[in-house]
Design an enzyme around this catalytic site. Structure first.
Site, PDB file in Angstrom:
ATOM      1  N   ASN A 179      28.333  44.241 -73.630  1.00 16.30           N
ATOM      2  CA  ASN A 179      27.113  44.019 -72.849  1.00 16.30           C
ATOM      3  C   ASN A 179      27.130  42.592 -72.310  1.00 16.30           C
ATOM      4  O   ASN A 179      26.732  41.646 -72.987  1.00 16.30           O
ATOM      5  CB  ASN A 179      25.882  44.268 -73.726  1.00 16.30           C
ATOM      6  N   CYS A 218      22.534  42.184 -69.948  1.00 13.84           N
ATOM      7  CA  CYS A 218      21.096  42.348 -70.186  1.00 13.84           C
ATOM      8  C   CYS A 218      20.326  41.254 -69.449  1.00 13.84           C
ATOM      9  O   CYS A 218      20.630  40.065 -69.621  1.00 13.84           O
ATOM     10  CB  CYS A 218      20.804  42.290 -71.684  1.00 13.84           C
ATOM     11  N   ASN A 252      23.692  47.380 -65.036  1.00 14.37           N
ATOM     12  CA  ASN A 252      22.552  47.189 -65.918  1.00 14.37           C
ATOM     13  C   ASN A 252      21.315  47.006 -65.049  1.00 14.37           C
ATOM     14  O   ASN A 252      21.390  47.089 -63.825  1.00 14.37           O
ATOM     15  CB  ASN A 252      22.788  45.974 -66.839  1.00 14.37           C
ATOM     16  N   CYS A 283       5.639  72.886 -37.838  1.00 14.27           N
ATOM     17  CA  CYS A 283       4.765  71.759 -37.506  1.00 14.27           C
ATOM     18  C   CYS A 283       3.308  72.098 -37.817  1.00 14.27           C
ATOM     19  O   CYS A 283       2.785  73.129 -37.386  1.00 14.27           O
ATOM     20  CB  CYS A 283       4.911  71.402 -36.033  1.00 14.27           C
ATOM     21  N   CYS A 333      -0.073  67.330 -37.913  1.00 21.12           N
ATOM     22  CA  CYS A 333      -0.707  66.211 -38.623  1.00 21.12           C
ATOM     23  C   CYS A 333      -0.632  64.905 -37.842  1.00 21.12           C
ATOM     24  O   CYS A 333      -1.462  64.014 -38.019  1.00 21.12           O
ATOM     25  CB  CYS A 333      -0.080  66.037 -39.997  1.00 21.12           C
ATOM     26  N   CYS A 360       6.199  56.662 -35.164  1.00 17.39           N
ATOM     27  CA  CYS A 360       7.048  56.333 -34.024  1.00 17.39           C
ATOM     28  C   CYS A 360       6.378  55.290 -33.127  1.00 17.39           C
ATOM     29  O   CYS A 360       7.036  54.371 -32.636  1.00 17.39           O
ATOM     30  CB  CYS A 360       7.381  57.588 -33.213  1.00 17.39           C
ATOM     31  N   CYS A 367      13.509  57.905 -26.694  1.00 17.60           N
ATOM     32  CA  CYS A 367      14.057  58.139 -28.029  1.00 17.60           C
ATOM     33  C   CYS A 367      15.454  57.528 -28.169  1.00 17.60           C
ATOM     34  O   CYS A 367      16.312  57.696 -27.302  1.00 17.60           O
ATOM     35  CB  CYS A 367      14.122  59.635 -28.314  1.00 17.60           C
TER      36      CYS A 367
END
Length: 483
Positions: free
Chosen positions: A218, A221, A285, A422, A425, A432, A456
């Protein structure tokens, strides 16, 4: 009905009342869990339309969800009964040690007693990286855990201040020896951390004497109370090299060096570990972090500590990729850690070049039982893909990663709207317009969004925010001049 959404409402109960109430010996809880942990192809083994069609759903009446019960009967609609036969073996090797599957318990509180690990082994885990063994007293704080959530999901990230084993090395190695005696086919790995060369060497010898299969050092840590340990070591390649040499000189067991992510170039300490004789690298870790919540305060004080869970998976996988792409590390066995909840998560590490994976936070949230879907999901995928061993796919994704200047910038992919899905909503329009390229219009009367093709750029933000999956990609086309 979105069955995965419904499954996320499940409380994932212990000794689930819904399964107890099923009059036909079905296992609704297990079927819901299969949905939840992305093992959709196997849902029909536990929950299916044939069993549920003419049932009055006592499982739903038994559901203890505080708002309204899960719609288990509806979840069974369209699900065909399934029997899985002749599944491929998940057996693999790591550092020359046979493992019955690639799923290991990560070094942490989930792997800190005989009773816990024996239970996990009986449930199907292949091996354990025991909670880090050290000399000296370990004093923990309370509380020591906190979580980060988003939009009703309480556990996308997890912060902890847990340190090392509170037992003496003698007690811990006695536990590991007993585990190896009683479960000889399982892989027992001692995670160790010394305060000086002599302690590192002594712990390595004790691990070998206890019959452990491997040692994990280890070096990582992030919140040790004592300076000069944990990630303080892992950030210094020369110290990683030296301590690896010390451990290798004291044992003939394979040695795994566990890396810290709290560094820019993980390849540097990883290479140093290999130069010091490490047989494998484990990464990562937890990540140094803070949470500003009263629940994470200790007597009014807070500190920096480790962050894990699903949210760290992309960061962990970036470090795995960096090591696998490094010429000096490309053939070194890797053990992947970070954000693994499902078999798909585990598979992503394997196709990036890992031999096995370690799971911790998901066990803390859901229990050892997730091994059921980790194993079954991986086996079912392999069967469907015609893959006989995981070695066939290890590292398969590496070639798809290139430098940013090598990406195709001459074509792009427009979105299209599936009108049947669709809901109107307007989330695509909002995101966008406010966060993208104003490439979607929205009629407030008809609630119909439309793509404005000339604006676009194919960023696909709309697909990511659409809650109904109505935004879909089209074919790749040439970029227009001026875009």
């Amino acid at each position: 009905m979105d069955k995965h959404f419904e499954s996320t409402r499940c409380l994932v109960c212990h000794d689930a009342p819904c399964t107890q109430a099923c009059p036909r010996g079905n296992d609704p809880a297990r079927g819901v869990r299969a949905h939840r942990f992305e093992n959709n192809y196997c849902v029909g083994m536990f929950l299916n339309e044939d069993m549920c069609a003419d049932c009055d759903a006592p499982c739903e009446k038994a559901c203890i969800h505080p708002d309204f019960p899960l719609r288990i009967k509806q979840m069974a609609k369209g699900v065909a009964a399934k029997q899985v036969k002749d599944l491929p073996s998940l057996e693999m090797e790591f550092c020359g040690v046979r493992c019955e599957n690639p799923f290991f318990l990560g070094s942490s509180v989930i792997a800190s007693s005989y009773e816990m690990i024996a239970k996990a082994f009986k449930m199907g885990w292949a091996g354990v990286m025991y909670k880090t063994i050290t000399f000296g007293d370990i004093e923990e704080v309370s509380p020591r855990f906190d979580q980060v959530g988003k939009e009703g999901t309480p556990f996308i990230g997890f912060r902890n201040m847990e340190q090392l084993s509170v037992h003496t090395p003698e007690e811990d190695f006695a536990i590991l020896s007993r585990l190896k005696d009683e479960f000889p086919s399982k892989v027992v790995v001692a995670s160790i951390m010394g305060r000086n060369d002599d302690e590192w060497a002594q712990l390595a010898r004790m691990a070998q004497d206890a019959g452990c299969d491997m040692i994990e050092c280890n070096f990582s840590c992030p919140h040790m109370a004592e300076k000069g340990r944990g990630s303080d070591v892992g950030q210094k390649p020369e110290l990683v090299r030296h301590l690896t040499q010390v451990v290798k000189a004291a044992t003939s067991l394979p040695v795994i060096a566990k890396m810290t992510p709290n560094i820019t170039h993980i390849e540097e300490p990883a290479t140093a570990a290999v130069e010091g004789g490490a047989d494998a690298i484990a990464a990562i870790n937890t990540i140094k972090s803070v949470t500003l919540k009263r629940r994470s305060e200790v007597a009014g004080k807070a500190t920096i500590s480790g962050y894990s869970g699903k949210a760290v998976k992309p960061i962990a996988q970036r470090f795995i990729l960096d090591m696998r792409k490094d010429e000096k590390l490309k053939d070194v066995p890797l053990s992947g850690i970070g954000g693994i909840e499902t078999w798909r998560d585990a598979l992503q590490y394997i196709v990036l070049g890992c031999s096995n994976v370690q799971v911790c936070t998901a066990v803390m949230q859901y229990g050892y039982r997730i091994i059921d879907d980790l194993v079954l999901g991986m086996q079912d995928w392999m069967q469907r893909e015609g893959i006989k061993t995981l070695e066939e796919v290890r590292g398969r994704a590496l070639d798809q990663f290139v430098a940013t200047d090598q990406l195709d910038r001459s074509t792009f992919v427009l979105p299209r709207i599936d009108r049947d899905k669709c809901t109107g909503c307007g989330r695509c329009y909002i995101s966008c317009y406010d966060g993208g390229h104003q490439a979607i219009s929205f009629d407030p009367e008809t609630r119909v969004p439309r793509i404005i093709g000339r604006n676009c750029v194919g960023c696909h933000l709309c697909m990511l925010v659409c809650p109904s999956g109505a935004m879909l990609p089209t074919n790749r086309i040439p970029v227009k001049k001026g875009m």
